[in-house]
Motif scaffolding. Sequence first.
Motif, mmCIF file in Angstrom:
data_model
loop_
_atom_site.group_PDB
_atom_site.id
_atom_site.type_symbol
_atom_site.label_atom_id
_atom_site.label_comp_id
_atom_site.label_asym_id
_atom_site.label_seq_id
_atom_site.Cartn_x
_atom_site.Cartn_y
_atom_site.Cartn_z
ATOM 1 N N LEU A 8 0.804 -1.219 0.000
ATOM 2 C CA LEU A 8 0.000 0.000 0.000
ATOM 3 C C LEU A 8 0.835 1.266 0.000
ATOM 4 C CD1 LEU A 8 -2.802 -1.061 2.483
ATOM 5 C CD2 LEU A 8 -2.974 -0.790 0.020
ATOM 6 N N ILE A 9 2.059 1.179 0.523
ATOM 7 C CA ILE A 9 2.959 2.325 0.512
ATOM 8 C C ILE A 9 4.342 1.845 0.108
ATOM 9 C CG2 ILE A 9 1.658 3.553 2.306
ATOM 10 C CD1 ILE A 9 3.989 2.884 4.268
ATOM 11 N N TYR A 10 5.166 2.790 -0.271
ATOM 12 C CA TYR A 10 6.568 2.497 -0.520
ATOM 13 C C TYR A 10 7.374 3.653 0.042
ATOM 14 C CZ TYR A 10 6.377 5.780 -4.424
ATOM 15 O OH TYR A 10 6.223 6.901 -5.183
ATOM 16 N N THR A 11 8.633 3.407 0.277
ATOM 17 C CA THR A 11 9.496 4.459 0.824
ATOM 18 C C THR A 11 10.607 4.755 -0.177
ATOM 19 O OG1 THR A 11 10.767 2.803 2.037
ATOM 20 C CG2 THR A 11 9.020 3.908 3.234
ATOM 21 N N GLU A 12 11.025 6.003 -0.126
ATOM 22 C CA GLU A 12 12.135 6.448 -0.952
ATOM 23 C C GLU A 12 13.189 7.060 -0.048
ATOM 24 O OE1 GLU A 12 10.566 9.269 -3.716
ATOM 25 O OE2 GLU A 12 9.795 7.715 -5.048
ATOM 26 N N PRO A 13 14.439 6.830 -0.328
ATOM 27 C CA PRO A 13 15.476 7.454 0.492
ATOM 28 C C PRO A 13 15.503 8.964 0.309
ATOM 29 C CG PRO A 13 16.456 6.176 -1.303
ATOM 30 C CD PRO A 13 14.977 5.977 -1.363
ATOM 31 N N GLY A 14 15.887 9.628 1.381
ATOM 32 C CA GLY A 14 16.082 11.082 1.293
ATOM 33 C C GLY A 14 14.855 11.831 1.534
#
Length: 68
Positions: A62-68
């Motif tokens: 349902l979600i994803y993460t991105e660095p920074g």
Amino acid sequence: MIEWRPDVPRWKQVAEVIRGRIADGTYPPRTRVPSVMQLVDEFSVAQATAQKVHQGLRDDGLIYTEPG
């Protein structure tokens, strides 16, 4: 405010609220969901609990993460 159910882990209850908000369009695609610290503040849960919410939502796609 959430009414805690003693038979369900808190992280699952918070994740269910966030899932509902995603489903009803409160958090449309490609927008940010609350950060870990925002979940801590809104739901008065521990940081580890909020991190588990994010992990559960990531695991469900349902979600994803991105660095920074």
